[in-house]
Design a protein around this motif. Structure first.
Motif, mmCIF file in Angstrom:
data_model
loop_
_atom_site.group_PDB
_atom_site.id
_atom_site.type_symbol
_atom_site.label_atom_id
_atom_site.label_comp_id
_atom_site.label_asym_id
_atom_site.label_seq_id
_atom_site.Cartn_x
_atom_site.Cartn_y
_atom_site.Cartn_z
ATOM 1 N N ALA A 36 -6.329 3.493 3.711
ATOM 2 C CA ALA A 36 -7.653 3.625 3.266
ATOM 3 C C ALA A 36 -7.706 2.772 1.969
ATOM 4 C CB ALA A 36 -8.067 4.942 2.658
ATOM 5 N N VAL B 222 -3.963 9.432 -1.382
ATOM 6 C CA VAL B 222 -4.961 8.715 -0.960
ATOM 7 C C VAL B 222 -3.975 8.110 0.370
ATOM 8 C CG1 VAL B 222 -4.461 6.656 -2.094
ATOM 9 C CG2 VAL B 222 -6.426 6.769 -0.674
ATOM 10 N N ASP B 223 -4.552 8.036 1.474
ATOM 11 C CA ASP B 223 -3.923 7.534 2.612
ATOM 12 C C ASP B 223 -3.921 6.137 2.364
ATOM 13 O OD1 ASP B 223 -3.119 6.463 5.247
ATOM 14 O OD2 ASP B 223 -5.055 7.477 6.403
ATOM 15 N N LYS C 243 0.796 -1.316 0.185
ATOM 16 C CA LYS C 243 -0.259 -0.086 0.031
ATOM 17 C C LYS C 243 0.834 1.241 0.083
ATOM 18 C CE LYS C 243 -3.806 -1.953 2.363
ATOM 19 N NZ LYS C 243 -4.661 -2.133 3.594
#
Length: 95
Positions: free
Chosen positions: A38, A34-35, A23
């Motif tokens: 998330a 985006v985090d 990620k």
């Protein structure tokens, strides 16, 4: 072969860390807004998921090879369908 609870727990922790690392790699290398937390493990990377495109595919394949030492060939494109599939591909290639 049966796995002990301790082995299963260790393996799950290793897999969780790999998913988290992937990620982070996605967000950092593809400059996604985006985090990383998330991103769902089963979220599609293309289409309605993270909406990656063909250039992102190439960048991601190069990043995976740089960071994890795992090559993604044309035959492995199914591994790019979701974060879980990508993590499984990396895990299998490193075993």
């Amino acid at each position: 072969m049966t796995m002990t609870l301790e082995e299963a727990t260790r393996r799950a922790g290793t897999r969780r860390q790999l998913a988290d690392d992937v990620k982070e790699l996605l967000v950092d290398r593809l400059s996604l807004d985006v985090d990383p937390a998330a991103i769902g493990d089963d979220q599609p990377l293309f289409g309605r998921g993270l909406e990656l495109d063909s250039i992102d595919t190439l960048e991601l394949a190069m990043a995976v090879e740089d960071v994890f030492g795992v090559t993604i060939t044309d035959d492995d494109t199914h591994s790019l369908l979701s974060l879980n599939r990508l993590a499984a591909h990396i895990e299998a290639a490193r075993s």
